[in-house]
Write an enzyme that holds these catalytic residues in place. Structure first.
Site, PDB file in Angstrom:
ATOM      1  N   GLU A  58     -29.941  79.924  69.473  1.00 11.56           N
ATOM      2  CA  GLU A  58     -30.697  80.666  70.726  1.00 11.56           C
ATOM      3  C   GLU A  58     -30.828  82.241  70.290  1.00 11.56           C
ATOM      4  O   GLU A  58     -30.424  82.905  69.405  1.00 11.56           O
ATOM      5  CB  GLU A  58     -29.463  81.439  71.463  1.00 11.56           C
ATOM      6  N   LYS A  95     -30.540  86.148  69.391  1.00 13.52           N
ATOM      7  CA  LYS A  95     -29.415  87.233  69.464  1.00 13.52           C
ATOM      8  C   LYS A  95     -29.942  87.972  70.111  1.00 13.52           C
ATOM      9  O   LYS A  95     -30.726  89.399  69.403  1.00 13.52           O
ATOM     10  CB  LYS A  95     -28.853  87.544  68.398  1.00 13.52           C
ATOM     11  N   ASP A 122     -30.544  91.942  71.459  1.00 10.16           N
ATOM     12  CA  ASP A 122     -29.534  93.439  71.386  1.00 10.16           C
ATOM     13  C   ASP A 122     -29.552  94.162  72.794  1.00 10.16           C
ATOM     14  O   ASP A 122     -30.421  95.344  72.612  1.00 10.16           O
ATOM     15  CB  ASP A 122     -30.363  93.730  70.219  1.00 10.16           C
ATOM     16  N   TYR A 179     -30.438  87.958  80.867  1.00 10.24           N
ATOM     17  CA  TYR A 179     -30.427  86.498  80.177  1.00 10.24           C
ATOM     18  C   TYR A 179     -29.518  86.229  80.468  1.00 10.24           C
ATOM     19  O   TYR A 179     -28.099  86.101  79.967  1.00 10.24           O
ATOM     20  CB  TYR A 179     -31.037  86.524  78.944  1.00 10.24           C
ATOM     21  N   LYS A 234     -27.533  87.478  61.640  1.00  9.04           N
ATOM     22  CA  LYS A 234     -27.890  88.500  61.559  1.00  9.04           C
ATOM     23  C   LYS A 234     -29.242  89.252  60.384  1.00  9.04           C
ATOM     24  O   LYS A 234     -29.650  88.838  59.577  1.00  9.04           O
ATOM     25  CB  LYS A 234     -27.391  89.739  61.203  1.00  9.04           C
ATOM     26  N   CYS A 293     -18.933 125.833  53.891  1.00  8.05           N
ATOM     27  CA  CYS A 293     -19.407 125.159  55.112  1.00  8.05           C
ATOM     28  C   CYS A 293     -20.080 125.046  56.402  1.00  8.05           C
ATOM     29  O   CYS A 293     -20.192 126.209  56.656  1.00  8.05           O
ATOM     30  CB  CYS A 293     -18.301 124.100  56.099  1.00  8.05           C
ATOM     31  N   CYS A 325     -18.075 126.131  59.910  1.00  8.60           N
ATOM     32  CA  CYS A 325     -16.979 127.590  59.784  1.00  8.60           C
ATOM     33  C   CYS A 325     -17.065 128.363  58.273  1.00  8.60           C
ATOM     34  O   CYS A 325     -16.262 129.250  58.783  1.00  8.60           O
ATOM     35  CB  CYS A 325     -15.694 126.489  59.893  1.00  8.60           C
ATOM     36  N   CYS A 328     -14.794 119.662  53.817  1.00  8.93           N
ATOM     37  CA  CYS A 328     -14.271 122.035  54.442  1.00  8.93           C
ATOM     38  C   CYS A 328     -12.640 121.585  54.471  1.00  8.93           C
ATOM     39  O   CYS A 328     -11.929 120.443  54.694  1.00  8.93           O
ATOM     40  CB  CYS A 328     -15.707 121.568  55.772  1.00  8.93           C
ATOM     41  N   CYS A 338     -11.846 123.846  61.249  1.00  9.90           N
ATOM     42  CA  CYS A 338     -12.779 124.035  61.886  1.00  9.90           C
ATOM     43  C   CYS A 338     -13.303 122.820  62.713  1.00  9.90           C
ATOM     44  O   CYS A 338     -13.002 121.930  63.217  1.00  9.90           O
ATOM     45  CB  CYS A 338     -14.116 123.337  60.620  1.00  9.90           C
TER      46      CYS A 338
HETATM   47  S1  IVH Z   1     -22.637  84.699  72.628  1.00 11.51           S
HETATM   48  C1  IVH Z   1     -17.728  84.461  71.979  1.00 11.51           C
HETATM   49  N1  IVH Z   1     -25.041  84.549  72.962  1.00 11.51           N
HETATM   50  O1  IVH Z   1     -24.083  89.272  70.895  1.00 11.51           O
HETATM   51  C2  IVH Z   1     -18.897  84.670  72.099  1.00 11.51           C
HETATM   52  N2  IVH Z   1     -24.364  86.356  71.992  1.00 11.51           N
HETATM   53  O2  IVH Z   1     -21.498  89.635  68.531  1.00 11.51           O
HETATM   54  C3  IVH Z   1     -19.875  85.685  71.750  1.00 11.51           C
HETATM   55  N3  IVH Z   1     -25.524  88.225  72.130  1.00 11.51           N
HETATM   56  O3  IVH Z   1     -21.517  90.421  72.640  1.00 11.51           O
HETATM   57  C4  IVH Z   1     -21.461  85.592  72.432  1.00 11.51           C
HETATM   58  N4  IVH Z   1     -27.453  87.249  72.211  1.00 11.51           N
HETATM   59  O4  IVH Z   1     -23.388  91.146  73.720  1.00 11.51           O
HETATM   60  C5  IVH Z   1     -24.282  85.062  72.332  1.00 11.51           C
HETATM   61  N5  IVH Z   1     -27.863  84.180  72.653  1.00 11.51           N
HETATM   62  C6  IVH Z   1     -26.195  85.210  72.623  1.00 11.51           C
HETATM   63  C7  IVH Z   1     -25.986  86.788  72.225  1.00 11.51           C
HETATM   64  C8  IVH Z   1     -25.126  87.187  72.080  1.00 11.51           C
HETATM   65  C9  IVH Z   1     -26.750  88.715  72.395  1.00 11.51           C
HETATM   66  C10 IVH Z   1     -24.471  89.740  71.658  1.00 11.51           C
HETATM   67  C11 IVH Z   1     -22.976  89.718  72.880  1.00 11.51           C
HETATM   68  C12 IVH Z   1     -21.994  89.551  72.290  1.00 11.51           C
HETATM   69  C13 IVH Z   1     -22.876  90.251  70.497  1.00 11.51           C
HETATM   70  C14 IVH Z   1     -21.779  89.006  69.557  1.00 11.51           C
END
Ligand code: IVH
Length: 693
Positions: free
Chosen positions: A121, A123, A125, A246, A337, A436, A439, A454, A459
């Site tokens: 899936e 990820k 943000d 989502y 990532k 600094c 301060c 500092c 400070c």
């Molecule tokens: S699974 C333990 N699926 O990424 C299960 N997370 O570092 C973890 N996130 O806290 C979640 N897209 O906020 C999952 N398709 C996705 C995601 C997703 C974004 C975020 C979520 C989670 C963080 C994990």
């Protein structure tokens, strides 16, 4: 027609029902499917008609009516609610090699006969959210329909904040799911959907434009904007900003997966009318994982919302259970990532910031530049050596990198040799300040250290930084003690250290600008509540270098009190998992300094928690090392590990000649073979328990 009031009322009521259904249908098409069939004017006309009828018959209004997304009422605050199961985060990998290693381990843990497949899936943000659905109060829905009962933020993972009134304004969240839809999707009467709230880029840019025109600071990125929005106390404001939800998990009321596979869960969510990210794929071969990731990265800029990687989950929930969890993350999922992104801009100036440890950080003030949809105006330069390494002059063109979580940083000077006509060199060298900037005290750089600090422990910048850290979410959680209040308190000399927070009273708070009685009382209540925060949060709040939340937790568990911790030698400190010489030295140094000891005493006098439940330890398994493999009949891997460690034993990841025992369960893999090869003793669960009695 028209003469019989009854008939009239009856048909009006029918019209209300029909309008609601129509509006829901068009909201779904617009907000979930991105495929509207009517234009805004037609939608508004239907909405107005419904509002008119509900206005004439307030007794017909139900909480799930499309008119009720915005209550309009400002909330007083959010109450805290425990999650059905903790909302964890994911471990990250950043390269093919790391992903390969994760895949290998997952397959090993799953066992040789397991049918391993993954779901990939995007990820997203944003911020994660748990939505609870179930029957409303009696009589509010037609039979079998369920509605949104509650929306919770992740909070600290165990306890979230109830932001239902704000979640209701997110149009891609269904307020009600009809019996028919529920049946089609195969959903029970109660369930929980977890997923991500995101702010699409267009909405984010519009919001920042508006903030800037009002003289407000722009939000740094869509994730912060979404998080800030969901926590505002005005549902009206939330409704104006377009947020999306989502769904990616479908759970039963106990927080366990409802269906046997993640793919089935995503399909069921789609069928029930949730927005589910269309970019997903079930995958068996490792190479296809790589292909999915590559495609996601290529797609990244054109999506209209931010993603920062790909999440890979084991599809079978049975296997997920078998793999279980490490401390904070599942073993059955991982986040790949993306690498960071770059842009070129000009350094217009260099400013110096002072942090809570007194560290001076040079920051490049940039000509605004877009990186992946975000306008970047500042980038960190870390320290003086870094500026020297870059050979940076004010006026230079530079390459700026924006990683996932990190603040943008300058990576190199563009056209450093001065021959690039498009990127002429700057002219003004930067001189690191000797005093600094906040301060005026002396600035020192210790032998062997890259950082300038500092020297003034009082400070204002340092004190402000420590106060903000102490009060922040995840530390002492003192809501309302943010930058605006802290700055005023310091300027007026009302606080000088974190301990002074506990000496604040209503009169002092009322003397500040923009603070009325209600706000003052709320803040005092928050401060009073923080007195019950567990010892590890207090420890974390002290801001000892290298002591983050997790280390603080382990220290509190091991020593059981502030006094025992303060009295511990470095050697004793290092017996704690994850504490090495660098950390133990920092802790010892912190408690050896008189002002810090004084601060600790003041916090004790303020009534903070100075004791914690100590982890019981016996010595039965002292000096022995264990390796766990396969699935044990009754204990989970964590429980077995816990038992061994509590008895003084160690648990290692791989088998060597030094391993005392391998504890093997069903479908034990290569570790068992290795043990047999090396002649290491093998135990089953009963054998392990036998050692413990
Ligand atoms: S699974 C333990 N699926 O990424 C299960 N997370 O570092 C973890 N996130 O806290 C979640 N897209 O906020 C999952 N398709 C996705 C995601 C997703 C974004 C975020 C979520 C989670 C963080 C994990």
């Amino acid at each position: 027609m028209g003469s019989d009031k009854h008939t009239n009322t009856h048909s009006a009521q029918e019209r209300v029902g029909a309008l609601r259904e129509l509006l829901r249908h068009h909201e779904y098409l617009y907000y979930v499917m991105d495929a509207p069939e009517i234009d805004d004017l037609q939608y508004d006309a239907l909405m107005r008609e419904l509002q008119g009828l509900e206005g004439e018959h307030p007794e017909w209004v139900t909480p799930d009516s499309p008119t009720q997304r915005v209550g309009g009422k400002a909330a007083d605050g959010f109450s805290k609610v425990a999650h059905s199961r903790p909302m964890l985060s994911l471990d990250n990998v950043n390269s093919e090699a790391e992903l390969r290693e994760w895949d290998r381990r997952a397959r090993e843990l799953a066992g040789p006969s397991a049918d391993v497949s993954y779901v990939c899936e995007y990820k997203l943000d944003g911020l994660s959210m748990a939505l609870h659905f179930g029957p409303g109060e009696e009589g509010q829905e037609e039979g079998g329909a369920v509605r949104l009962l509650r929306g919770l933020t992740r909070g600290d993972g165990s306890v979230g904040e109830d932001v239902t009134s704000n979640v209701r304004t997110i149009k891609s969240v269904p307020l009600v799911i009809s019996a028919k839809q529920r049946e089609k999707a195969g959903l029970p009467e109660r369930f929980e959907v977890r997923g991500e709230v995101v702010m699409p880029l267009a909405g984010f840019l519009a919001m920042n434009e508006e903030r800037e025109s009002l003289g407000q600071a722009p939000a740094a990125n869509p994730r912060n904007a979404a998080a800030g929005t969901i926590r505002t106390l005005e549902p009206n404001v939330v409704a104006q900003r377009r947020l999306d939800f989502y769904g990616y998990f479908l759970l039963d009321p106990e927080g366990a997966p409802l269906l046997p596979t993640q793919s089935a869960a995503l399909d069921a969510l789609t069928a029930a009318g949730f927005r589910v990210n269309p970019h997903r794929e079930a995958i068996r071969e490792f190479d296809k994982l790589l292909a999915f990731i590559e495609k996601a990265e290529a797609n990244r800029t054109g999506l209209g919302y931010e993603i920062d990687g790909v999440v890979i989950k084991l599809d079978q929930t049975g296997l997920q259970r078998r793999l279980g969890y490490t401390g904070k993350a599942p073993r059955w999922a991982v986040a790949y990532k993306f690498a960071s992104r770059f842009a070129v801009s000009v350094v217009e100036d260099i400013k110096v910031q002072v942090g809570r440890t007194g560290k001076l950080t040079p920051v490049a003030v940039l000509r605004p530049v877009g990186i992946g949809g975000i306008t970047v105006t500042r980038a960190t330069l870390h320290n003086e050596d870094e500026i020297e390494r870059l050979g940076l002059l004010i006026g230079d063109s530079v390459r700026v990198e924006r990683g996932g979580d990190v603040i943008p940083k300058v990576v190199e000077v563009v056209g450093a040799d001065g021959t690039d006509k498009d990127h002429p060199r700057g002219t003004r060298p930067f001189v690191f300040p000797e005093h600094c900037p906040v301060c005026g005290a002396e600035v020192k750089r210790s032998e062997g250290e890259a950082d300038h600090r500092c020297v003034n422990a009082t400070c204002p910048a340092r004190v402000a930084g420590s106060l903000l850290h102490f009060a922040s979410r995840g530390v002492m959680n003192i809501e309302g003690l943010g930058e605006a209040v802290v700055m005023q308190l310091l300027e007026r000399g009302l606080v000088h250290s974190v301990a002074d927070i506990y000496l604040l009273d209503e009169a002092k708070l009322l003397s500040l600008e923009r603070i009325g009685k209600k706000t003052a009382d709320a803040l005092l209540a928050e401060i009073a509540k923080s007195r019950t925060a567990p010892l590890y949060r207090v420890l974390y709040g002290l801001g000892i270098r290298f002591v983050g939340e997790r280390t603080a937790e382990l220290l509190a568990e091991e020593f059981g009190s502030m006094d025992a911790l303060m009295a511990a030698t470095q050697e004793e400190l290092e017996r704690v998992n994850e504490v090495g010489p660098r950390v133990s030295a920092s802790i010892a140094e912190f408690f050896s300094e008189e002002p810090n000891r004084k601060l600790v005493e003041e916090l004790r006098a303020a009534g903070l928690q100075f004791t914690a439940k100590k982890r019981e330890r016996t010595e039965e398994l002292a000096g022995l090392s264990f390796v766990l493999t396969g699935t044990l009949p009754t204990l989970t891997r964590e429980q077995a590990k816990e038992k061994i460690e509590s008895a003084g034993g160690k648990v290692a990841g791989s088998v060597s000649k030094k391993t005392s025992y391998v504890v093997a369960g069903e479908e034990a893999g290569s570790k068992l073979e290795k043990a047999q090869e090396l002649g290491v003793k093998v135990l089953d669960e009963a054998g392990l328990l036998g050692l413990l009695t």
